[in-house]
Design an enzyme around this catalytic site. Structure first.
Site, short mmCIF file in Angstrom:
data_model
loop_
_atom_site.label_atom_id
_atom_site.label_comp_id
_atom_site.label_asym_id
_atom_site.label_seq_id
_atom_site.Cartn_x
_atom_site.Cartn_y
_atom_site.Cartn_z
N GLY B 465 0.84 -1.19 0.00
CA GLY B 465 0.00 0.00 0.00
C GLY B 465 0.87 1.24 0.00
N THR B 466 2.17 0.99 0.11
CA THR B 466 3.16 2.04 0.16
C THR B 466 3.31 2.76 -1.17
OG1 THR B 466 4.64 0.19 -0.20
CG2 THR B 466 4.52 1.07 2.02
N GLY B 507 12.50 0.99 1.81
CA GLY B 507 12.23 0.45 0.48
C GLY B 507 12.87 1.23 -0.65
N ASN B 586 6.87 10.77 -5.38
CA ASN B 586 5.55 10.93 -5.98
C ASN B 586 4.66 11.65 -4.97
OD1 ASN B 586 2.76 10.47 -6.63
ND2 ASN B 586 3.35 8.74 -7.93
N GLY B 657 12.84 8.15 2.99
CA GLY B 657 11.89 7.16 3.52
C GLY B 657 10.75 7.86 4.24
N GLU B 660 7.08 5.72 7.79
CA GLU B 660 6.89 5.62 9.24
C GLU B 660 6.89 6.94 9.98
OE1 GLU B 660 8.82 1.58 10.58
OE2 GLU B 660 9.63 2.20 8.65
#
Lengths: 328, 693, 167
Positions: B465-466, B507, B586, B657, B660
């Protein structure tokens, strides 16, 4: 466990199918019964589907009241023009329960007969007198946030989860029941029991009794009503405390007051002591506070839910204040 | 220093590549994959928190028509490795926590499997259990390291003396609750053995990590384990490390040769079998001068772990790098209990560990009479306080300032309990966010030319969903210097080269760096006009900058809180976050990630609380009716912004990142706003109405 | 014990034999392969299994398939006309009102129900005047969509998408 599924031909046929057969259960919206069957709380041998019986209409009665069929969906009842106009306390109670996609399934009768959401009752691995009489009450000494402060016993401290029933209790609704011995009427406030020594019995009905309709008496002109619900999130949650209030004030004096509390007892709690204080008294904040305090004098909170006492007091006073303000 | 990728597609906002499949419900999650005539497994769990299984009577279960097999500790096959005690299904008769799996039924239908599982009789010789977490225990211990390999304790200077000489001090204890990750998709495995190879459709944050774990448990060459997870219904850490149900699904499939087996955990089972965030107890001690400069900073964190497998939440770690203070000390202590195995949940360490200190900062700022934004600015360090390394970039102050401007902070009257609107106390609060730039080694990628200007990029990454399906394709497009539409990305399958787990917000740093290296290798070998079929690959390159620089993302979160005067009901009508997270790949998807993190932070602040009943040893509110997560109505207005940040050190994309950091600091901002609204200081989450009655 | 039922699912007639214990959700997913409705909790607490039953939004996990003989079921898959998405689905995409996507088919079906219910003048608990027409404000959308949990935290965008879809 596997079960047989039958569609009831008519209300009498449904009752006949259940009479003398403890393994029979009526299926309407299913939102509580199916949940319980999955949890292992209920294991009927036969499901008699009453959802397609012609009990799905709302009719205006000659006396100005309303007759609500047992299988009228909660969403349809809340959207009914007469309910919205004359019984806002009921419309709001219905709309504050569950979610839109559940209210489209859940029925009037099923809503009344839904069982407590006590986490220990719903968990087969923890003792519970309601589920298995004599095993003990795990809620006492445990997680009590949703538990009773009024009318509980040493055997059970569960609360009734319905919002609709609380509004109906304040409206002096009458429940029509079809049983093996015929038809009878049970006042809604007498439908649900206090736990006492038999917490496994939620209501005064027997398993083969079928609720066919609920009647709402008319409200005299000038009567205002409202439902207030407080929960741990803004929507889609059971009440911590709720208040259904019906009030008629004339010339600053309370002429009719009917208050029911939700989330605080094993049944929708009709606050008669508070009503006694209110009737004939001036409609002011001091009286409201005194009235609720009279009711809550009997409160016996558990460790972990003492906050419900001030919450109930503040919520009820606030509801009455608003209703009496509207009056002016 | 890395040469940053020249951006054309990076920074654009193409819609989610997997979006059309998701809005129509045709995206296939682990339980949606079509297999022929599957069997279904249902688990039986221990009803005691500690003991020994002395007998499992499966006769009634086996007698049910449609039951194919029952697995129990008495007769389940031995596993090749039991090194990971959490995965050692049925390998011993010991019960280490309530809810541990003690049997599994495999049947031809879901209904029969569930019915028969209820008929399995498990006798347990119960032993006294201990599920109590508290600082009153005398057996708290210091783990060797904490999660991520950080030091257990650190100390600089002399905190005791500094505290004693500080005109303003704070010594308070803060607690965060037990939280369950609760992704919407329950953990699901569909397993099939074919000629000794194991195929798994799996809900996982890492197909390759699942492959390696299963290969080890079953003693297989990793090449013989095939894991497929094109779409994952959220994970938040709970699908990052392997859990026992995957092992059981594979054992179940082996028990019914030739038949695929589906095993979906129930929502209730997820509360004991797939990890959770440990409750934490944080004692925070701060001392500062009249100008608000910290002289001393201490955090002592206590959390729980299971008796069979250690997990040490790194709660005090963020306090090591957030603010300047010459004297500082952090410690971690654990209680090993008869409880389910805790693990990762979105921003382990930072999420709970920024609660206590960020509320403490607010308290001390108030005590000094200094605005809490300004108070934080005054304690901005020049270098990372404990390591002494310079920051690769640090824009906390910019976030605080920009957030204050956007939120309208400047007109704030600091007096608590001073505003009532329509029966609600109103207040505002602020807290800081941070999250490290993590880089996980072990990824590889290949790129193949599949036609004129068409490229297939393969890497065994994951999209929970990332947005990986989209954002990693954007990275690839810029790395290859082609249009977004020219790239076909293939992820979520061990048929693609090995990739690290989707965790630690690593990621894009890890997979993106790998894809960029693969593109460089491809262009080097085949130039700008490759032939169809040309293929090159690369492994993730190293990055020495980490030796030189401390790399962290930062943010500032502002909250408006309303507390009902009569009922104490708490609402958060507005949340605003400003983040410094390097370059944003994005914006459309990044905003979703940041807002989503803040929303989960709001949920943590107001609602979430797994209630362990110490008498039984399990979480008693184990479903979505009782374990509240925020509903739509609880989240009226959340906005996320970011400051321009150029960081040439983190990776070729210049990213940091973002998965989180959004959840870090939210709860503190809300608690601080609730104090401003009411004058009541809540130090124990969640912030429920009873605090205000 | 089994029963025979006929459903119309996304416009296609489907006859199937079901165990009386099979929920409508499991019948759709396992029996028909209609995987758009998801099982997020199986107890009516999350809304991921929401579909339209005879045009009204309803959860499918707390109702037995055998009781739905003759019912018309529309899932998120059936809302799209082939490649052409329903305006609500299009709005979910444009607003990025999803992340993991697991709750999304239920959100989309629920949104359709919300728009229909509001158009029919059905109030919600946050509707001030219970007797008047309904204006679908953001507060109204939030309350009406609250039966669909989203753990990724896409609520703010979901409200945007439902508002856009109402146009």
């Amino acid at each position: 466990m596997p079960f047989d599924y039958r569609r009831a031909p008519d209300p009498e046929g449904a009752v006949a199918a259940a009479t003398g057969w403890p393994g029979v259960a009526f299926l309407a919206g299913g939102t509580n019964l199916v949940d319980h069957m999955k949890l292992g709380l209920a294991a009927p041998d036969v499901l008699v589907d009453i959802s397609r019986l012609p009990l799905d209409t709302v009719a205006e009665l000659p006396d100005g009241g309303l007759r609500i069929g047992a299988t009228v969906r909660n969403a349809d009842l809340a959207a009914h023009p007469v309910v919205r106009r004359d019984y806002p306390v009921l419309a709001r109670a219905l709309l504050s329960g569950a979610s839109g996609q559940i209210r489209n399934l859940a029925t009037t009768g099923g809503n009344l007969l839904q069982r407590t959401r006590c986490v220990y009752f719903q968990d087969l691995t923890t003792p519970c007198n309601k589920r298995e009489p004599g095993t003990g009450c795990s809620a006492i000494g445990g997680y009590t946030r949703h538990h009773a402060i009024l009318g509980a016993s040493a055997h059970c401290v569960a609360t009734h989860p319905s919002d609709m029933a609380v509004a109906m209790a304040a409206l002096d609704a009458q429940v029509a029941v079809l049983g093996p011995a015929g038809r009878r009427v049970v006042p809604l406030v007498e439908l649900h029991r206090l736990p006492g020594e038999e917490p496994h019995r939620d209501t005064v009905l027997s398993p083969s009794d079928l609720i066919t309709s609920v009647d709402l008496p008319p409200l005299p002109p000038g009567t205002r009503s409202q439902y207030r619900k407080v929960r741990d999130r803004a929507s889609f949650a059971f009440a911590l405390v709720s208040v259904a209030a019906v009030l008629r004030v004339e010339d600053g004096v309370v002429r009719d007051a009917r208050i029911a509390l939700g989330g605080v007892a094993h049944k929708p709690w009709r606050a008669r002591r508070a009503e006694d204080v209110l009737l004939g008294s001036p409609a002011d904040e001091e009286v409201f506070r005194r009235a609720i305090d009279a009711e809550l004098a009997g409160a016996a909170p558990l460790e972990g839910n003492g906050f419900k006492v001030p919450l109930t007091r503040n919520l009820a006073v606030s509801a009455l204040r608003e209703l009496s303000r509207e009056e002016r | 220093m890395t040469d940053l990728l020249r951006t054309r597609v990076l920074g654009q906002s193409p819609r989610r590549v997997d979006g059309p499949a998701k809005v129509t419900g045709t995206a296939r999650y682990a339980g949606d994959q079509h297999v022929v005539d599957p069997a279904y497994a249902h688990l039986v769990q221990a009803e005691a928190a500690r003991g020994v299984v002395t007998g499992v009577d499966v006769s009634a279960a086996r007698a049910v028509d449609g039951v194919l097999a029952v697995l129990t500790p008495d007769d389940a096959p031995r596993l090749a490795s039991t090194e990971d005690a959490e995965l050692a299904a049925f390998q011993s008769h010991d019960v280490a926590f309530r809810g541990q799996v003690v049997a599994a039924v495999i049947a031809s239908t879901r209904e029969v499997a569930r019915e028969a599982a209820a008929l399995v009789r498990v006798e347990i010789d119960r032993q006294p259990h201990d599920a109590h977490l508290g600082t009153d225990r005398d057996d708290l211990y210091a783990p060797e390291k904490v999660n991520t390999g950080a030091e257990t304790d650190t100390s600089r200077g002399d905190v005791a003396t500094a505290l004693a000489h500080s005109p303003f001090t704070l010594d308070q204890t803060y607690t965060t609750a037990w939280y369950n990750n609760n992704p919407m998709e329950p953990h699901t495995t569909t397993a099939l053995w074919l000629d000794g190879d194991l195929a798994l459709y799996e809900s996982t944050q890492g197909v390759h990590t699942t492959r390696e774990a299963m290969a080890k448990v079953f003693g297989l060459d990793p090449e013989r384990v095939h894991v497929i997870a094109p779409h994952v219904g959220g994970g938040f850490g709970s699908k990052g490390t392997p859990h026992v149900h995957t092992v059981i699904a594979a054992m179940a499939a082996r028990a019914v040769p030739g038949t695929p087996v589906k095993l979906a955990l129930t929502r209730q089972q997820m509360f004991s079998l797939v990890g959770y965030r440990t409750p934490t107890i944080q004692r925070v001690r701060l001392g500062c001068d009249a100008a608000g400069r910290l002289a001393s900073l201490e955090v002592d964190a206590v959390s729980q772990t299971s008796r069979i497998k250690e997990f040490a939440e790194q709660t005090a770690v963020p306090a090591r790098m957030m603010y300047a203070a010459p004297n500082r000390r952090t410690t971690h202590r654990l209680a090993a209990l008869d409880v389910p195995v805790p693990s990762w949940m979105r921003a382990p360490g930072e999420c709970p560990g920024m609660f206590g200190p960020e509320v403490a900062m607010d308290e001390l700022a108030n005590a000094c009479g200094i605005d809490p934004v300004e108070f934080r600015v005054r304690n901005e360090p020049d270098v990372e306080p404990e390591s002494g390394k310079p920051f690769s970039s640090r824009n906390l102050v910019a976030c605080l300032r920009e957030g204050a401007r956007r939120f309208g902070w400047e007109h704030r009257d600091p007096t608590p309990r001073a505003r009532v609107e329509s029966g609600w106390f109103v207040g505002t609060g602020v807290a800081a966010s941070t999250y490290p730039v993590n880089r996980t080694p072990g990824s590889a990628a290949t790129i193949r030319c599949t036609g004129p200007r068409r490229y297939l990029v393969r890497i065994g990454a994951a999209d929970l969903g990332t947005g990986t399906w989209t954002s990693l394709a954007q990275v690839a497009a810029d790395a290859l210097g082609v249009d977004f539409a020219d790239v076909e990305l293939r992820i979520g399958d061990t048929a693609s080269p090995k990739a690290s787990v989707a965790g630690g917000s690593s990621g894009i740093t890890s997979w993106g760096s790998t894809v960029v290296a693969a593109a460089e290798a491809f262009r080097e070998e085949f130039g700008d006009d490759p032939a169809e079929g040309d293929e090159a690959g690369a492994e993730m390159p190293g990055n020495d900058a980490g030796d030189t620089y401390a790399m962290h993302a930062f943010g500032a979160q502002f909250a408006e809180v309303r507390v009902h005067v009569d009922t104490g009901e708490v609402r958060v009508p507005r949340l605003l976050g400003v983040f410094a997270v390097g370059r944003v790949v994005n914006p459309r998807l990044a905003r979703s990630q940041l807002v989503g993190g803040m929303t989960m932070g709001l949920s943590m602040a107001l609602h979430e609380h797994s209630v362990p009943d110490e008498r039984f040893g399990h979480v008693v509110n184990h479903d979505f009716a009782e374990y509240h997560i925020a509903t739509n109505s609880d989240v009226p207005h959340v906005e996320a912004h970011w400051v321009e940040e150029h960081d040439p050190h983190t990776n070729p994309m210049g990213t940091k990142g973002i998965g989180e950091i959004g959840i870090v600091g939210t709860a503190a901002a809300i608690v601080n706003a609730a104090h401003h609204a009411t004058g009541v200081r809540v130090r124990d989450l969640p912030v429920t109405l009873d605090h205000f009655l | 014990m089994d029963g025979e039922i006929e459903l119309r699912v996304d416009g296609r007639r489907r006859r199937l034999r079901v165990d009386t214990r099979t929920t409508l959700l499991d019948a759709l997913r396992d029996g028909i392969g209609a995987n758009a409705p998801k099982k997020g909790c199986d107890h009516g607490q999350c809304g991921a299994c929401t579909v339209l039953l005879d045009g009204r939004r309803a959860i499918t996990c707390l109702t037995f398939a055998v009781a739905h003989d003759g019912t018309e079921v529309t899932t998120a898959e059936g809302l799209a006309d082939g490649e052409r998405l329903h305006p609500v689905q299009e709005a979910f995409l444009e607003r990025d009102a999803l992340q993991c996507g697991f709750c999304t088919p239920g959100q989309v079906c629920s949104a359709i129900g919300v728009l229909d219910e509001a158009a029919a003048g059905h109030p919600s608990v946050v509707t001030e005047d219970l007797t008047g027409p309904v204006e679908l404000t953001d507060d109204e959308i939030r309350e009406r969509m609250s039966g669909n949990l989203c753990r990724c935290g896409a609520y703010v965008a979901i409200v945007d998408a439902v508002r856009d879809g109402a146009r």
